[in-house]
Design a protein around this motif. Structure first.
Motif, short mmCIF file in Angstrom:
data_model
loop_
_atom_site.label_atom_id
_atom_site.label_comp_id
_atom_site.label_asym_id
_atom_site.label_seq_id
_atom_site.Cartn_x
_atom_site.Cartn_y
_atom_site.Cartn_z
N GLN A 108 0.51 -1.35 0.16
CA GLN A 108 0.02 -0.09 0.22
C GLN A 108 0.89 1.31 -0.12
O GLN A 108 1.50 1.61 0.99
N THR A 109 1.02 1.78 -1.04
CA THR A 109 2.01 2.96 -1.41
C THR A 109 1.97 3.84 -0.28
O THR A 109 3.01 4.60 0.32
N GLN A 110 0.93 4.70 -0.03
CA GLN A 110 0.87 5.80 0.66
C GLN A 110 1.33 5.28 2.04
O GLN A 110 1.72 5.90 2.83
N CYS A 111 0.45 4.32 2.74
CA CYS A 111 0.90 3.85 3.90
C CYS A 111 2.42 3.30 4.09
O CYS A 111 3.32 3.97 5.02
N CYS A 112 2.95 2.82 2.99
CA CYS A 112 4.57 2.54 3.01
C CYS A 112 5.16 3.80 2.98
O CYS A 112 6.25 3.72 4.00
N GLU A 113 5.07 4.84 2.38
CA GLU A 113 5.61 5.88 2.30
C GLU A 113 5.77 6.58 3.51
O GLU A 113 6.78 7.10 3.95
N ALA A 114 4.47 6.85 4.19
CA ALA A 114 4.33 7.42 5.63
C ALA A 114 5.26 6.72 6.49
O ALA A 114 5.89 7.37 7.36
N VAL A 115 5.25 5.21 6.67
CA VAL A 115 6.18 4.53 7.38
C VAL A 115 7.69 4.83 7.30
O VAL A 115 8.58 5.11 8.08
N CYS A 116 8.04 4.95 6.05
CA CYS A 116 9.33 4.77 5.66
C CYS A 116 9.74 6.25 5.73
O CYS A 116 11.22 6.34 6.02
N ALA A 117 9.06 7.01 5.73
CA ALA A 117 9.67 8.61 6.01
C ALA A 117 10.07 8.72 7.38
O ALA A 117 11.07 9.19 7.86
N GLN A 118 9.37 8.08 8.27
CA GLN A 118 9.67 8.10 9.68
C GLN A 118 10.90 6.98 9.94
O GLN A 118 11.55 7.05 10.96
N ASP A 119 11.18 5.73 9.32
CA ASP A 119 11.71 4.81 9.58
C ASP A 119 12.42 4.10 8.35
O ASP A 119 11.78 3.46 7.50
N GLY A 120 13.69 4.60 7.78
CA GLY A 120 13.89 4.31 6.42
C GLY A 120 14.52 2.94 6.16
O GLY A 120 14.50 2.39 5.37
N PHE A 121 14.71 2.19 7.50
CA PHE A 121 14.85 0.72 7.48
C PHE A 121 13.83 -0.08 6.81
O PHE A 121 14.23 -1.00 6.19
N CYS A 122 12.69 0.42 6.84
CA CYS A 122 11.58 -0.25 6.38
C CYS A 122 11.44 -0.19 5.01
O CYS A 122 10.87 -1.36 4.23
N CYS A 123 12.04 0.71 4.24
CA CYS A 123 12.27 0.66 2.80
C CYS A 123 13.61 0.19 2.23
O CYS A 123 13.67 0.05 1.03
N ASP A 124 14.68 0.29 3.09
CA ASP A 124 16.08 0.04 2.66
C ASP A 124 16.31 -1.32 2.96
O ASP A 124 17.16 -1.97 2.10
N VAL A 125 15.80 -2.04 4.01
CA VAL A 125 16.23 -3.16 4.55
C VAL A 125 15.47 -4.33 4.70
O VAL A 125 15.26 -5.31 3.57
N SER A 126 14.18 -4.17 5.51
CA SER A 126 13.49 -5.20 5.70
C SER A 126 12.09 -4.61 6.26
O SER A 126 12.16 -3.63 7.02
N TRP A 127 10.83 -5.10 5.84
CA TRP A 127 9.62 -4.60 6.55
C TRP A 127 9.46 -5.54 7.71
O TRP A 127 8.89 -6.34 7.84
N ASP A 128 9.99 -5.15 8.85
CA ASP A 128 9.80 -5.76 10.03
C ASP A 128 8.88 -5.56 11.01
O ASP A 128 7.73 -4.92 10.79
N GLU A 129 8.59 -5.82 12.26
CA GLU A 129 7.58 -6.03 13.22
C GLU A 129 7.49 -4.42 13.60
O GLU A 129 6.31 -4.04 13.84
N ILE A 130 8.65 -3.77 13.71
CA ILE A 130 8.78 -2.15 14.06
C ILE A 130 7.71 -1.51 12.94
O ILE A 130 7.06 -0.62 13.35
N CYS A 131 8.36 -1.93 11.66
CA CYS A 131 7.47 -1.16 10.60
C CYS A 131 5.85 -1.45 10.76
O CYS A 131 5.16 -0.54 10.38
N ILE A 132 5.46 -2.42 11.31
CA ILE A 132 3.97 -2.92 11.49
C ILE A 132 3.31 -2.10 12.59
O ILE A 132 2.31 -1.81 12.44
N GLU A 133 4.16 -1.98 13.67
CA GLU A 133 3.68 -1.06 14.56
C GLU A 133 3.55 0.24 14.20
O GLU A 133 2.62 1.16 14.57
N ASP A 134 4.28 0.76 13.25
CA ASP A 134 4.14 2.20 12.87
C ASP A 134 2.93 2.23 12.09
O ASP A 134 2.13 3.28 12.04
#
Length: 253
Positions: A108-134
């Motif tokens: 989901q592009t909009q959700c994904c971009e909102a999360v990765c703006a706050q936590d670049g790990f989620c778009c650079d490395v892996s979509w882990d549990e912390i990304c889900i909490e966001d």
């Protein structure tokens, strides 16, 4: 030599009454004084039901401990992405936003971009549990039932590392009661919830094999499964344990 007299007398009586020296060894074995301490099998061993109940309780306790240990693991630091960063990992061909996966980004592009703006790990490395909490904080448009509840996940009565299961209605009901089951993993507690809450087929080709023990109820050979469960409903309502597998091996060709 006086203490040996009772044994000698016993041998003489056995020879006199039985009339067959070949039977002496067997008869003397019956006179073993320790035999009086041996209880009948039904009293000397725990019942099958008690063993099964104890095994389930132990696995449930282990699952709860595993959840606690998982919650206590050190959290990685969240580092915001650089200003103006483009999040190419966000798109339809990545994994769902509410399920952890090895690759970066989510579908989901909009959700994904909102999360990765706050936590670049989620778009650079892996979509882990912390990304889900966001996601809980940043994304209001996640699908209901969760994306984890889809046909490409897995049987709802089987444990696995990933969250969710393949029956959307059952999965949504379980995850509404226990979000861990969609956000973290479908463990034995999620399976228990599914057994209690959902009217699912136990004897189905997507279940596990009938000739080996496993923790989910039922098995993949429909006719064999039904035959075994008619004799022992534990196999379809609790789990397919070693006795169910043995019954399947003896009954089903």
């Amino acid at each position: 030599m006086a203490p040996l007299l009772p044994l000698t007398l016993a041998v003489w009586l056995l020879r006199t009454v039985g009339g067959n020296d070949a039977c002496i060894g067997d008869d003397l074995q019956d006179l073993d004084p320790t035999s009086a301490l041996q209880l009948p099998p039904q009293h000397g061993t725990r019942s099958v039901a008690a063993n099964r109940t104890a095994a389930r309780a132990m696995r449930r306790a282990a699952a709860l401990r595993a959840r606690e240990q998982r919650a206590q693991r050190p959290r990685r630091a969240k580092v915001p992405a650089a200003a103006g960063a483009e999040f190419t990992a966000c798109g339809e061909r990545t994994g769902p936003c509410d399920v952890p996966h090895i690759g970066p980004g989510c579908s989901q592009t909009q959700c994904c971009e909102a999360v990765c703006a706050q936590d670049g790990f989620c778009c650079d490395v892996s979509w882990d549990e912390i990304c889900i909490e966001d996601n809980i904080e940043l994304c209001d448009d996640l699908p209901v039932p969760p994306a984890a509840c889809s046909l490409n996940t897995g049987y709802c009565l089987q444990e696995r590392e990933a969250g969710g299961c393949s029956d959307p209605a059952c999965c949504a009901e379980v995850c509404a009661a226990d979000a861990f089951c969609c956000q973290q993993g479908w463990d034995s507690l999620c399976v228990e919830e599914a057994i209690e809450r959902c009217d699912l087929l136990r004897c189905t080709p997507i279940a596990e094999t009938c000739d080996s023990a496993h923790r989910s109820p039922g098995c993949s050979d429909v006719q064999c499964c039904q035959d075994v469960c008619e004799e022992d409903d534990f196999c379809c309502f609790s789990e397919w344990d070693g006795q169910c597998a043995a019954a399947a091996s003896s009954r089903c060709s």
